[in-house]
Design an enzyme around this catalytic site. Sequence first.
Site, PDB file in Angstrom:
ATOM      1  N   SER A  56       8.926 -15.514  11.920  1.00  0.00           N
ATOM      2  CA  SER A  56       8.571 -15.779  13.311  1.00  0.00           C
ATOM      3  C   SER A  56       7.966 -14.543  13.976  1.00  0.00           C
ATOM      4  O   SER A  56       8.075 -13.427  13.467  1.00  0.00           O
ATOM      5  CB  SER A  56       9.800 -16.251  14.085  1.00  0.00           C
ATOM      6  OG  SER A  56      10.757 -15.223  14.145  1.00  0.00           O
ATOM      7  N   SER A  58       8.784 -12.779  16.485  1.00  0.00           N
ATOM      8  CA  SER A  58       9.651 -11.668  16.879  1.00  0.00           C
ATOM      9  C   SER A  58       9.933 -10.709  15.720  1.00  0.00           C
ATOM     10  O   SER A  58      10.234  -9.542  15.936  1.00  0.00           O
ATOM     11  CB  SER A  58      10.962 -12.210  17.466  1.00  0.00           C
ATOM     12  OG  SER A  58      11.548 -13.130  16.575  1.00  0.00           O
ATOM     13  N   THR A 131      11.925 -19.669  16.205  1.00  0.00           N
ATOM     14  CA  THR A 131      12.792 -19.205  15.127  1.00  0.00           C
ATOM     15  C   THR A 131      13.821 -20.301  14.935  1.00  0.00           C
ATOM     16  O   THR A 131      14.844 -20.342  15.617  1.00  0.00           O
ATOM     17  CB  THR A 131      13.486 -17.876  15.480  1.00  0.00           C
ATOM     18  OG1 THR A 131      12.483 -16.907  15.778  1.00  0.00           O
ATOM     19  CG2 THR A 131      14.346 -17.376  14.326  1.00  0.00           C
ATOM     20  N   HIS A 307      14.680  17.865 -38.845  1.00  0.00           N
ATOM     21  CA  HIS A 307      14.001  19.149 -39.084  1.00  0.00           C
ATOM     22  C   HIS A 307      14.284  20.172 -37.981  1.00  0.00           C
ATOM     23  O   HIS A 307      13.880  21.333 -38.093  1.00  0.00           O
ATOM     24  CB  HIS A 307      12.491  18.936 -39.281  1.00  0.00           C
ATOM     25  CG  HIS A 307      11.685  18.828 -38.021  1.00  0.00           C
ATOM     26  ND1 HIS A 307      11.111  17.653 -37.590  1.00  0.00           N
ATOM     27  CD2 HIS A 307      11.345  19.767 -37.100  1.00  0.00           C
ATOM     28  CE1 HIS A 307      10.456  17.877 -36.456  1.00  0.00           C
ATOM     29  NE2 HIS A 307      10.579  19.143 -36.136  1.00  0.00           N
ATOM     30  N   ASP A 356      13.458  11.961 -41.357  1.00  0.00           N
ATOM     31  CA  ASP A 356      13.654  13.065 -40.419  1.00  0.00           C
ATOM     32  C   ASP A 356      14.426  12.597 -39.190  1.00  0.00           C
ATOM     33  O   ASP A 356      13.868  12.408 -38.113  1.00  0.00           O
ATOM     34  CB  ASP A 356      12.264  13.608 -40.031  1.00  0.00           C
ATOM     35  CG  ASP A 356      12.335  14.876 -39.206  1.00  0.00           C
ATOM     36  OD1 ASP A 356      13.440  15.447 -39.089  1.00  0.00           O
ATOM     37  OD2 ASP A 356      11.282  15.280 -38.686  1.00  0.00           O
ATOM     38  N   SER A 485       9.463  17.607 -30.861  1.00  0.00           N
ATOM     39  CA  SER A 485      10.223  17.145 -32.024  1.00  0.00           C
ATOM     40  C   SER A 485      11.605  16.626 -31.631  1.00  0.00           C
ATOM     41  O   SER A 485      12.311  17.244 -30.843  1.00  0.00           O
ATOM     42  CB  SER A 485      10.435  18.300 -33.014  1.00  0.00           C
ATOM     43  OG  SER A 485       9.219  18.659 -33.608  1.00  0.00           O
TER      44      SER A 485
HETATM   45  C1  MVZ Z   1       5.981  19.349 -36.176  1.00  0.00           C
HETATM   46  C2  MVZ Z   1       4.647  19.741 -36.199  1.00  0.00           C
HETATM   47  C3  MVZ Z   1       5.664  17.923 -34.271  1.00  0.00           C
HETATM   48  C4  MVZ Z   1       6.489  18.468 -35.229  1.00  0.00           C
HETATM   49  C5  MVZ Z   1       6.195  16.975 -33.258  1.00  0.00           C
HETATM   50  C6  MVZ Z   1       3.890  20.165 -38.402  1.00  0.00           C
HETATM   51  C7  MVZ Z   1       3.209  18.902 -39.974  1.00  0.00           C
HETATM   52  C8  MVZ Z   1       3.716  20.047 -40.521  1.00  0.00           C
HETATM   53 BR1  MVZ Z   1       7.161  19.994 -37.403  1.00  0.00          BR
HETATM   54  C9  MVZ Z   1       3.808  19.165 -35.235  1.00  0.00           C
HETATM   55  C10 MVZ Z   1       4.314  18.269 -34.280  1.00  0.00           C
HETATM   56  N1  MVZ Z   1       3.301  17.872 -33.484  1.00  0.00           N
HETATM   57  C11 MVZ Z   1       2.162  18.455 -33.874  1.00  0.00           C
HETATM   58  C12 MVZ Z   1       2.454  19.247 -34.967  1.00  0.00           C
HETATM   59 CL1  MVZ Z   1       1.302  20.152 -35.784  1.00  0.00          CL
HETATM   60  N2  MVZ Z   1       4.198  20.625 -37.164  1.00  0.00           N
HETATM   61  N3  MVZ Z   1       3.359  18.993 -38.681  1.00  0.00           N
HETATM   62  N4  MVZ Z   1       4.130  20.804 -39.521  1.00  0.00           N
END
Ligand code: MVZ
Length: 548
Positions: A56, A58, A131, A307, A356, A485
Amino acid sequence: QTTYDTPREVSAAFLASLSETAEEAESNRTGSEKSKRRIRIEAGGSMNIYLVLDASDSVGEGNFTQARDALVQLVEKISSYGVFPHYAILTFATEPHVVLSALAPRSSDADFVTTQLEKLQYKSHAQRSGTNTRAALTALYNMMVQQEREELQRGHKVAPVANSTRHVLLLMTDGNTNMGGSPEPVVAQIRELLSINRGREDYLDIYVFGIGALVNLQNLNALATHKSNEKHVFHMQNIQDLRKTFQEMIDESEVLSMCGLGYDYQEASDQQKHPWHVAIKIARPGKGQEICKGSLISPYYVLTAAHCFDINDEAQWISVDVGPQLVNKVEELQSHPQYHIGALRDKGIPEFYDYDVALVKLKKPVPFSPTVRPICLPCTEGATRALRKPHPETSCQHHERLLLPAGEVPALFVHEKVDRQRRKVLERKEVHIKNGPKKSACEADAKKALIYVNVTDVSQVVTPRFFCSGGIDPVVDPNTCKGDSGGPLIIHKGKRYFQVGVISWGVVDVCKDPQQQSPPYARDFHLNLFTVLPWLRKELAKEELGFM
Ligand code: MVZ
């Protein structure tokens, strides 16, 4: 003098009654607390939510539009909890408009409902001077009667609306009713239809949100339901607070253990947007500090890349930082048993990243909060809920099909950088997992990595354990850096976040010289979590993640 409700007060009150089961669970906090709550919402969980919006004069167009947008947010939020009520949408001024009936086939499809809401126009009411709250509630009453009739005709297949459906009415109005007479008798009619006065108070909640410049609180109070210890009339200083209210519902403790939730509004902090994001710091005595990323997957566990650690690393050298404040000690490290970085050294391949993946167990569980919560893992019950699929019928194969369809799958990872003021900033990077015809071209570029000159066949280093992203086809993807990583590779689906991979390795480290544009063969490889499920299931058996 006017006093206003804060978003926090409103969200607490509102959410508490949306899921009354929360209180029950609170009073006997045993192990099965979570499942109990969920079952309650689902099995007993027939719920109708009626969204009734005053259009409405208002109220004014600005307030109308903002209230509508707040409702969109609310519907999205409720659906992200895995709760699927039937919605009805009704606007009113001089006359009511039923925009969506709770009986409509798609009334429980949140995407459909939000689309209908977004289409609402203030101007759709030609006659806005009135309303007529009474006419609006009468239309709603008729909807309930009609639903009851249809359900009875269908032969009780669905629990009849008057017996076992919970009804939640959200009325957004300024309360300046000026025609049609008092709406109160219609409220009484609704209560009678639903037998509310015969010990069934739980089955009807009427929340009244005061919107507009001049709110008639007395009228609003007369409409709302009055239960002991529960507040049903909310009056906020401005409509923006209403949006905050619905956003903040996420803060309530009962949803903290849900996986893959992140705030997605602009003002949120980086850690609120990515509350699973952690930094893992490894301080080896006599050496510098190394940093990896990881993801929180339960109160005790962080998932990362194997790793990141050396064979001889000790738990006491490692800390897990969630945000800038919260530093956690580590109990133990567990790398995947099939991870062997040196497995191909005799072939002149210095590093091999198969399997990994590692788990970091914390000494103490981290308390979840809006900045600290777990991401969803595939093939867990939490992920099934987050995908809005039935449990337990939904299988791991379903998850894989839903999260990773063939083709280029949009995914993201989070890159941590420091800004000019040397503050940490989390940056979202959107990539595409090549999960279709472009997969082999992606993988072939692994040979371009400096350490892989001796690789004769890419399948030596790109095993079935990896996802591949990066490159320029179909679009230019950003790349990972070594420091990324261990971080999660994430699929964002239905406002929830699912980890499908762990950032493992790449072909070029784009952070090493950031000026240069990365070449088309810059690819990244991520450990595919679907390929290590037996290990995860075994290691995380005690974490109540509900692996299937
Ligand atoms: C590692 C890398 C990441 C991890 C996320 C590498 C192959 C051998 Br370990 C990289 C990476 N991103 C880009 C590279 Cl380069 N190093 N990749 N070592």
